[in-house]
Design an enzyme around this catalytic site. Structure first.
Site, PDB file in Angstrom:
ATOM      1  CB  CYS A   1       8.431  -3.135 -10.413  1.00  0.00           C
ATOM      2  SG  CYS A   1       9.213  -1.573  -9.924  1.00  0.00           S
TER       3      CYS A   1
ATOM      4  CD  GLU B   1       4.212  -0.370   2.640  1.00  0.00           C
ATOM      5  OE1 GLU B   1       5.428  -0.591   2.814  1.00  0.00           O
ATOM      6  OE2 GLU B   1       3.641  -0.488   1.538  1.00  0.00           O
TER       7      GLU B   1
ATOM      8  CG  ASP C   1      -1.836   1.198   1.293  1.00  0.00           C
ATOM      9  OD1 ASP C   1      -2.700   1.326   0.403  1.00  0.00           O
ATOM     10  OD2 ASP C   1      -1.670   2.014   2.213  1.00  0.00           O
ATOM     11  N   GLY C   2       2.042   1.243   0.529  1.00  0.00           N
ATOM     12  CA  GLY C   2       2.852   2.450   0.580  1.00  0.00           C
ATOM     13  C   GLY C   2       2.176   3.534   1.376  1.00  0.00           C
TER      14      GLY C   2
ATOM     15  CB  VAL D   1      -3.755  -5.982   7.567  1.00  0.00           C
ATOM     16  CG1 VAL D   1      -5.176  -5.516   7.862  1.00  0.00           C
ATOM     17  CG2 VAL D   1      -3.397  -5.780   6.089  1.00  0.00           C
TER      18      VAL D   1
END
Length: 370
Positions: free
Chosen positions: A73, A31, A8-9, A50
């Site tokens: 990535c 995250e 989520d960053g 979470v």
């Protein structure tokens, strides 16, 4: 609706939903970066953190309507070693696939970088859909090419908004964004000239790997790179300076060492100090950063940037983009990330999403039927 955002960053997905006015009942964020969580919680305290996706028990979650995320990535990117699924970070894609397979949300959205077709095909096979390729330059001042896998119907390319760097630059920038004290220009060599591009070209994408001085990250657009910062050391790419009348490169995680994106500039705005050490009036001060402009191959003359507020052929400088300007490149609200250090701000912005692209995609969801 209930949302699960993986990797989520700083909660870019929540910003996009908020911007669209979509009511979110529960937003679950997976995250592990403490600084990104700090920014997320400062802006959206109701978000439910979470933790690590590899340790999350999906059975504890309620019915989830939307799962979204941009899995790491590094193994896929053309700028990296392209280890693909052998890289443990990129292998986290399978955690995303496991989540949508188990939760069966009505909608999903996965984002990732340009990569080899063989990796692209594997992800598409798992996701069951072909990706949509969108460049953030259509809706922002930043060239950022990304793939989006989603089952949200009817996604078309955003309309070009004609936004350039000049549109997002701060009016007053302090001396902390001018670094170094060397003035000696680099030699006019063929090698140096190759890095100087036309004023009407697009710029490079600001990528998460640019802070390492990587290559052009598989870009197909020619950058609006007009000069080279001659007073810093390192890889040629981190010396590139861009015109305010073109696009920025992709926002990266930067990581210091003058790796922040750079723009041409004139004098900067500094503040005077009175006898008590208090900062008072703003004044113009010449920066020390010299910029070698592109040489025209036909006329053998040095290009001048002919704009009314900054540059002349005889006096051209550069500066790095500020965290606020990088927020604007990602179409993030101003000062959204100002709860942490500048280093962490650059990093999470480089890892984040262009909000206007995500909003463009999510607006096609049929909310009434969720």
């Amino acid at each position: 609706m209930n949302v699960l955002s993986l990797f989520d960053g700083m909660s870019c997905g929540m910003i996009a939903l908020d911007r669209l006015g979509i009511k979110v009942d529960n937003y679950y964020a997976s995250e592990i970066d403490k600084y990104a969580i700090q920014v997320s919680q400062a802006n959206y305290p109701d978000i439910i953190q979470v933790g690590d996706i590899t340790k999350l028990d999906l059975s504890t979650l309620p019915k989830i309507d939307l799962v979204m995320g941009g899995s790491p990535c590094q193994g896929f990117s053309f700028a990296g070693k392209q280890l693909a699924f052998d890289d443990p970070r990129s292998a986290l894609f399978f955690e995303f696939h496991k989540a949508i397979s188990y939760l069966q949300p009505k909608y999903f959205l996965l984002e990732n970088v340009r990569m080899k077709k063989e990796y692209l095909d594997i992800i598409s096979e798992y996701m069951g859909v072909e990706p949509i390729f969108i460049n953030s330059s259509l809706v922002s001042a930043q060239s950022r090419q990304r793939y989006y896998w989603t089952n949200i119907p009817g996604i078309e390319q955003p309309k070009e908004r004609g936004i350039v760097l000049r549109d997002i630059l701060e009016d007053q920038v302090g001396s902390e964004h001018y670094v170094g004290d060397k003035h000696k220009p680099v030699k006019q060599t063929e090698r140096n000239a190759r890095h100087l591009k036309q004023l009407d070209d697009k710029s490079l994408c600001m990528t998460a790997s640019m802070y390492k001085g990587a290559g052009n990250n598989g870009m197909t657009l020619v950058p609006q790179h007009i000069g080279t910062a001659v007073d810093i050391n390192g890889h040629d790419q981190i010396k590139r300076v861009y015109s305010p009348d073109g696009k920025s490169p992709t926002v990266t995680t930067c990581g210091g060492g003058n790796r922040e994106p750079k723009v041409v500039s004139g004098a900067y705005r500094a503040r005077s100090v009175d006898e008590n050490g208090k900062r008072v009036a703003w004044k113009d001060t010449k920066p020390k950063q010299m910029l070698e402009l592109r040489k025209d191959e036909k006329s053998n003359s040095v290009t001048s940037v002919q704009k009314d507020n900054v540059l002349t052929q005889d006096e051209v400088y550069w500066r790095k983009l500020t965290p606020l300007e990088c927020e604007r490149l990602q179409t993030v609200p101003d000062n959204y990330t100002n709860h942490v250090s500048n280093t962490q701000r650059y990093k999470m912005l480089g890892n984040g999403w262009t909000i206007e692209v995500i909003a463009h995609i999510l607006q096609n969801m049929e909310i009434d039927n969720v």
